[in-house]
Write an enzyme that holds these catalytic residues in place. Structure first.
Site, PDB file in Angstrom:
ATOM      1  N   GLY A 204       1.209  -1.425   0.037  1.00  0.00           N
ATOM      2  CA  GLY A 204      -0.016  -0.066   0.306  1.00  0.00           C
ATOM      3  C   GLY A 204       0.482   1.014   0.259  1.00  0.00           C
ATOM      4  O   GLY A 204       2.205   0.642   0.242  1.00  0.00           O
ATOM      5  N   GLY A 207       1.401   5.565   3.899  1.00  0.00           N
ATOM      6  CA  GLY A 207       0.680   6.269   5.309  1.00  0.00           C
ATOM      7  C   GLY A 207      -1.184   5.229   5.256  1.00  0.00           C
ATOM      8  O   GLY A 207      -2.316   6.052   5.402  1.00  0.00           O
ATOM      9  N   THR A 208      -1.601   4.518   4.422  1.00  0.00           N
ATOM     10  CA  THR A 208      -2.772   4.374   4.788  1.00  0.00           C
ATOM     11  C   THR A 208      -2.974   2.406   4.918  1.00  0.00           C
ATOM     12  O   THR A 208      -3.536   2.041   5.425  1.00  0.00           O
ATOM     13  CB  THR A 208      -1.992   2.897   3.579  1.00  0.00           C
ATOM     14  OG1 THR A 208      -1.001   2.003   2.874  1.00  0.00           O
ATOM     15  CG2 THR A 208      -2.539   3.583   2.048  1.00  0.00           C
ATOM     16  N   GLY A 209      -2.291   2.714   6.157  1.00  0.00           N
ATOM     17  CA  GLY A 209      -1.932   1.821   7.710  1.00  0.00           C
ATOM     18  C   GLY A 209      -1.170   0.591   7.311  1.00  0.00           C
ATOM     19  O   GLY A 209      -1.626  -0.136   8.722  1.00  0.00           O
ATOM     20  N   LYS A 210      -0.431   0.235   7.338  1.00  0.00           N
ATOM     21  CA  LYS A 210       0.709  -0.507   7.495  1.00  0.00           C
ATOM     22  C   LYS A 210       0.850  -1.459   8.198  1.00  0.00           C
ATOM     23  O   LYS A 210       0.734  -2.374   9.409  1.00  0.00           O
ATOM     24  CB  LYS A 210       2.081  -0.888   6.108  1.00  0.00           C
ATOM     25  CG  LYS A 210       1.115  -0.452   4.581  1.00  0.00           C
ATOM     26  CD  LYS A 210       2.160  -0.842   3.445  1.00  0.00           C
ATOM     27  CE  LYS A 210       3.580   0.354   3.621  1.00  0.00           C
ATOM     28  NZ  LYS A 210       2.428   1.537   3.545  1.00  0.00           N
ATOM     29  N   THR A 211       1.280  -0.435   9.138  1.00  0.00           N
ATOM     30  CA  THR A 211       2.289  -0.479  10.284  1.00  0.00           C
ATOM     31  C   THR A 211       1.620  -0.394  11.917  1.00  0.00           C
ATOM     32  O   THR A 211       1.063  -1.059  12.295  1.00  0.00           O
ATOM     33  CB  THR A 211       2.262   1.127  10.963  1.00  0.00           C
ATOM     34  OG1 THR A 211       3.575   1.317   9.605  1.00  0.00           O
ATOM     35  CG2 THR A 211       3.592   0.252  12.216  1.00  0.00           C
ATOM     36  N   GLU A 427      -2.253  31.098 -12.862  1.00  0.00           N
ATOM     37  CA  GLU A 427      -3.284  31.268 -11.803  1.00  0.00           C
ATOM     38  C   GLU A 427      -4.715  30.680 -12.544  1.00  0.00           C
ATOM     39  O   GLU A 427      -5.537  29.881 -12.613  1.00  0.00           O
ATOM     40  CB  GLU A 427      -3.539  31.191 -10.860  1.00  0.00           C
ATOM     41  CG  GLU A 427      -2.378  31.024 -10.185  1.00  0.00           C
ATOM     42  CD  GLU A 427      -1.822  28.866  -9.995  1.00  0.00           C
ATOM     43  OE1 GLU A 427      -2.868  28.119 -10.038  1.00  0.00           O
ATOM     44  OE2 GLU A 427      -0.710  29.119  -9.903  1.00  0.00           O
ATOM     45  N   HIS A 430      -5.124  28.349 -15.760  1.00  0.00           N
ATOM     46  CA  HIS A 430      -5.655  26.675 -15.443  1.00  0.00           C
ATOM     47  C   HIS A 430      -6.670  27.265 -14.806  1.00  0.00           C
ATOM     48  O   HIS A 430      -7.972  25.960 -14.800  1.00  0.00           O
ATOM     49  CB  HIS A 430      -4.708  26.505 -14.184  1.00  0.00           C
ATOM     50  CG  HIS A 430      -3.475  26.370 -14.553  1.00  0.00           C
ATOM     51  ND1 HIS A 430      -3.259  25.577 -14.554  1.00  0.00           N
ATOM     52  CD2 HIS A 430      -2.285  26.916 -13.946  1.00  0.00           C
ATOM     53  CE1 HIS A 430      -1.567  25.406 -14.572  1.00  0.00           C
ATOM     54  NE2 HIS A 430      -1.163  26.655 -13.885  1.00  0.00           N
ATOM     55  N   ASP A 502       4.259  21.808 -14.102  1.00  0.00           N
ATOM     56  CA  ASP A 502       3.716  22.115 -15.124  1.00  0.00           C
ATOM     57  C   ASP A 502       3.856  21.441 -15.838  1.00  0.00           C
ATOM     58  O   ASP A 502       2.913  20.283 -16.397  1.00  0.00           O
ATOM     59  CB  ASP A 502       2.365  23.674 -15.536  1.00  0.00           C
ATOM     60  CG  ASP A 502       1.946  24.250 -14.051  1.00  0.00           C
ATOM     61  OD1 ASP A 502       1.696  24.028 -12.666  1.00  0.00           O
ATOM     62  OD2 ASP A 502       1.415  25.237 -14.302  1.00  0.00           O
TER      63      ASP A 502
HETATM   64  P1  ADP Z   1       2.052   2.709   6.631  1.00  0.00           P
HETATM   65  O1  ADP Z   1       3.296   2.256   7.587  1.00  0.00           O
HETATM   66  O2  ADP Z   1       1.179   2.363   5.586  1.00  0.00           O
HETATM   67  O3  ADP Z   1       2.788   4.221   6.005  1.00  0.00           O
HETATM   68  P2  ADP Z   1       1.562   3.996   8.890  1.00  0.00           P
HETATM   69  O4  ADP Z   1       0.470   2.360   9.654  1.00  0.00           O
HETATM   70  O5  ADP Z   1       2.399   4.219   9.612  1.00  0.00           O
HETATM   71  O6  ADP Z   1       0.898   4.140   7.476  1.00  0.00           O
HETATM   72  O7  ADP Z   1      -0.025   4.992   9.320  1.00  0.00           O
HETATM   73  C1  ADP Z   1       0.205   6.387   9.792  1.00  0.00           C
HETATM   74  C2  ADP Z   1      -0.656   7.006  10.479  1.00  0.00           C
HETATM   75  O8  ADP Z   1      -1.443   7.243   9.707  1.00  0.00           O
HETATM   76  C3  ADP Z   1      -0.989   5.823  11.809  1.00  0.00           C
HETATM   77  O9  ADP Z   1      -0.253   5.988  12.951  1.00  0.00           O
HETATM   78  C4  ADP Z   1      -2.875   6.725  11.724  1.00  0.00           C
HETATM   79  O10 ADP Z   1      -2.783   7.953  12.858  1.00  0.00           O
HETATM   80  C5  ADP Z   1      -3.184   7.294   9.995  1.00  0.00           C
HETATM   81  N1  ADP Z   1      -4.077   5.746   9.925  1.00  0.00           N
HETATM   82  C6  ADP Z   1      -3.345   5.517   8.388  1.00  0.00           C
HETATM   83  N2  ADP Z   1      -3.878   4.095   7.651  1.00  0.00           N
HETATM   84  C7  ADP Z   1      -5.212   4.600   8.923  1.00  0.00           C
HETATM   85  C8  ADP Z   1      -6.803   4.134   9.118  1.00  0.00           C
HETATM   86  N3  ADP Z   1      -6.586   3.076   7.779  1.00  0.00           N
HETATM   87  N4  ADP Z   1      -7.414   3.864  10.078  1.00  0.00           N
HETATM   88  C9  ADP Z   1      -7.094   4.961  11.115  1.00  0.00           C
HETATM   89  N5  ADP Z   1      -6.037   5.821  11.523  1.00  0.00           N
HETATM   90  C10 ADP Z   1      -5.165   5.704  10.349  1.00  0.00           C
HETATM   91 ZN    ZN Z   2       0.451  26.413 -12.711  1.00  0.00          ZN
END
Ligand code: ADP
Ligand code: ZN
Length: 613
Positions: A204, A207-211, A427, A430, A502
């Site tokens: 993913g 920031g999609t929440g893998k950790t 701008e 655009h 751009d």
């Molecule tokens: P990744 O490991 O995918 O880069 P993280 O798991 O570290 O992302 O996510 C970072 C933060 O974003 C988490 O600590 C949480 O606060 C927020 N976050 C990301 N995905 C979710 C989710 N599905 N639900 C709730 N919080 C989320």
């Molecule tokens: Zn521009």
């Protein structure tokens, strides 16, 4: 020096206690009274002594009343002779029970060997101590080779992350449920001979929440969670990474059942041999060690490795073989409903004003990751605090969207009058192209306040989440991207560097249309790709092209044609609406920012309907 003094002191203390122990051993019972040999002879003569034990030169005697005596005789002369010489009558001697024993081993040791080995012991002890000190020192120097595995979630202050803290990701959660069950009771699965995945690859974007998901699995299963990051390994000397992997897995196995989380596994797990030159030995060794560890798992080792990446395509195929990371879980970017859920989770426990509508916020944040949304709530809270509010308002939230998207406003970035004029027209260009093309996303906001690295910005947002994009949409997007450039050229008959980003974005998009999406009639529905993208450094240098130089030229020509068509479209629209463009630019110069309604009112078009904004 201090070490040596200390070590000597320790050795001495040891020796003294040893000597003390020996002396304790040798005297037993009540203290016998020492006698001169002549005194003992006299006692034998008057019949007081009942028995005598001879041990070497040591004589111990016991009287009829139980009193004990010791004496020493001349060496090499028998007791009998000694007594006779002292004038004791023979029949008196015969009346005493005499026993001759071997000299006691303890006293022989104490008397003869100890003086010889003591200095040796001393020296040996000192050497040993110094060696240990030195070894400890060197271990400290190399201790970065020891894994800095982090045991997460064991801190009682950490609120335990559970599945309830993970918004959306329904399929992913469903898939890892099985892992949780296994970790809770591995024996149940082993009894039935079930093969449980050892490695799970979480795929993913950042920031999609893998950790988050991996931590939730650990907490749900109530097992320890060991965290290592792939990027940590890359910086190290050859061999150290492999060591650390070994160490991490050992620690985890001891704590089994457990989860090892390898963040950014692509940093180590890139396809081998893809780099240029040397210098990747470390990565390869580290990768090999991971493979060895995963293969070496006992079926009874309930250690599950979860690894995160956003580039599964570049991973070494060896990592993906059965018994390794053979299970993949995709973490999608959050949909509208997921975004509402994420916002809800992160706003609970914070003072939120009554008028807040998280659905509206979610609608305006397509493409935001979970982390972006968490960040948005945080920014809104900061904003509210700075303004001295008691709760977070809807305005705080909406304002934070742009901050997260584009970086903070840089009002200090003062534009000269001329720059302001150019930026305003750019701008406006655009925005007007976007508002004129039916396939473009509607304009959300236009601003000449610089944010992050952008001089000004035109924000357009899709009215709903889109998973598929059409060729017409791409063409519209290209025209919008080139609207700023076209406006500058038509209005000032001159170009600035303001359009460079751009142009880059537009060229990349046009190239993808040709080489990946089959959207060029001339090139046909073929994917013109690189066999594999090489590692970062070599990337630009080594495009392993699967097509000929001739095709490459054709692609370039096609990309050029697409861009040219977009410029023609943009210029046509801008020429047609030059008056409107000037009005918008003027308004931007005075107001700096135009919201959606203001902008559409200005150009005399109805504002597009947002789902529920
Ligand atoms: P990744 O490991 O995918 O880069 P993280 O798991 O570290 O992302 O996510 C970072 C933060 O974003 C988490 O600590 C949480 O606060 C927020 N976050 C990301 N995905 C979710 C989710 N599905 N639900 C709730 N919080 C989320
Ligand atoms: Zn521009």
């Amino acid at each position: 020096m201090r070490h040596i003094i200390r070590s000597t002191a320790i050795v001495f203390a040891l020796l003294i206690s040893l000597a003390f122990a020996v002396s304790l051993l040798s005297d037993t019972g009540t203290q016998p009274k020492p006698l001169a040999i002549s005194e003992l002879a006299a006692k034998v003569g008057d019949g007081t002594i009942r028995d005598i034990t001879v041990r070497g030169d040591e004589i111990s005697a016991t009287a009829g009343d139980g009193a004990a005596f010791t004496a020493k005789k001349e060496p090499a002369v028998s007791l009998f002779e000694t007594l006779v010489n002292a004038g004791v009558p023979k029949e008196k001697i015969a009346a005493v029970k005499v026993e001759v024993k071997d000299p006691s081993s303890a006293s022989v040791l104490a008397a003869s060997i100890l003086p010889i080995i003591l200095p040796f012991l001393l020296v040996l002890g000192m050497f040993w101590y110094m060696y240990r000190q030195a070894r400890q020192g060197s271990m400290q120097a190399f201790s970065f080779g020891k894994s800095r595995v982090k045991l997460a979630g064991m801190n009682p202050d950490d609120r335990k992350i559970t599945f309830r803290d993970v918004a959306g990701l329904h399929e992913a959660k469903e898939e890892v449920r099985e892992v949780v069950e296994f970790l809770r009771d591995p024996a149940k699965f082993h009894r039935l001979g079930a093969r449980i995945p050892r490695g799970i690859l979480l795929v993913g974007s950042p920031g999609t929440g893998k950790t988050l998901l991996a931590k939730a699995v650990a907490n749900e299963a109530r097992v320890p969670f060991f965290y290592v990051s792939g990027s940590e390994f890359v910086e190290m000397f050859v061999g150290v990474g492999a060591n650390r992997v070994r160490d991490t897995f050992e620690t985890a196995k001891r704590a089994a059942p457990a989860i090892v989380f390898v963040d950014e596994v692509d940093a180590i797990g890139r396809a081998r041999g893809a780099g240029i030159g040397g210098g990747h030995d470390e990565r390869e060794q580290t990768l090999n060690q991971i493979l060895v560890e995963m293969d070496g798992f006992d079926t009874n080792d309930a250690v599950i490795v979860m690894a995160a990446t956003n580039r599964p395509d570049i991973l070494d195929p060896a990592l993906l073989r059965p018994g390794r990371f053979d299970r993949r879980i995709i973490l999608d970017e959050p949909s509208l409903n997921d975004r509402i859920e994420v916002l809800t989770i992160h706003s609970t426990g914070k003072p939120i004003a009554k008028n807040v509508n998280l659905r509206v916020v979610a609608e305006r944040t397509p493409g935001f990751s979970g982390a972006d949304l968490a960040n948005l709530i945080n920014e809104a809270a900061i904003l509210a605090a700075r303004k001295g509010q008691k709760s977070i308002s809807q305005d705080n939230l909406l304002e934070s969207i742009e901050k997260v998207m584009l970086g903070p406003e840089r009002r200090s970035h003062v534009l000269s009058v001329k720059e302001k004029e150019v930026t305003a027209h750019h701008e406006a260009g655009h925005a007007i192209v976007a508002a004129s093309l039916p396939h473009s996303d509607p304009v959300h906001k236009v601003s000449i306040i610089s944010r992050g690295r952008a001089g000004g910005y035109t924000l357009k947002l899709p009215s709903q989440d889109k998973y598929l994009k059409t060729k017409s949409e791409f063409e519209a997007e290209l025209a919008v991207l080139l609207g700023g450039y076209s406006a500058e050229q038509l209005v000032f008959n001159e170009l600035t560097t303001g359009a460079s980003n751009d142009l880059k974005v537009a060229s990349d998009l046009a190239r993808r249309m040709v080489t990946q999406y089959g959207m060029s009639d001339a090139m046909g529905p073929l994917s013109y790709g690189e066999t594999h993208e090489s590692i970062f450094l070599g990337r630009e240098l080594m495009h392993d092209r699967t097509y000929s130089e001739h095709i490459a030229q054709q692609i370039d020509a096609e990309v050029r044609a697409i861009i040219d068509r977009a410029v023609v479209t943009a210029k046509r629209i801008i020429s047609d609406k030059m008056d409107t463009l000037k009005v918008v630019a003027q308004e931007l110069i005075t107001k700096e920012t135009l919201e959606q309604e203001q902008f559409y009112a200005l150009i005399g078009q109805p504002a597009p309907v947002q789902a529920s904004a």
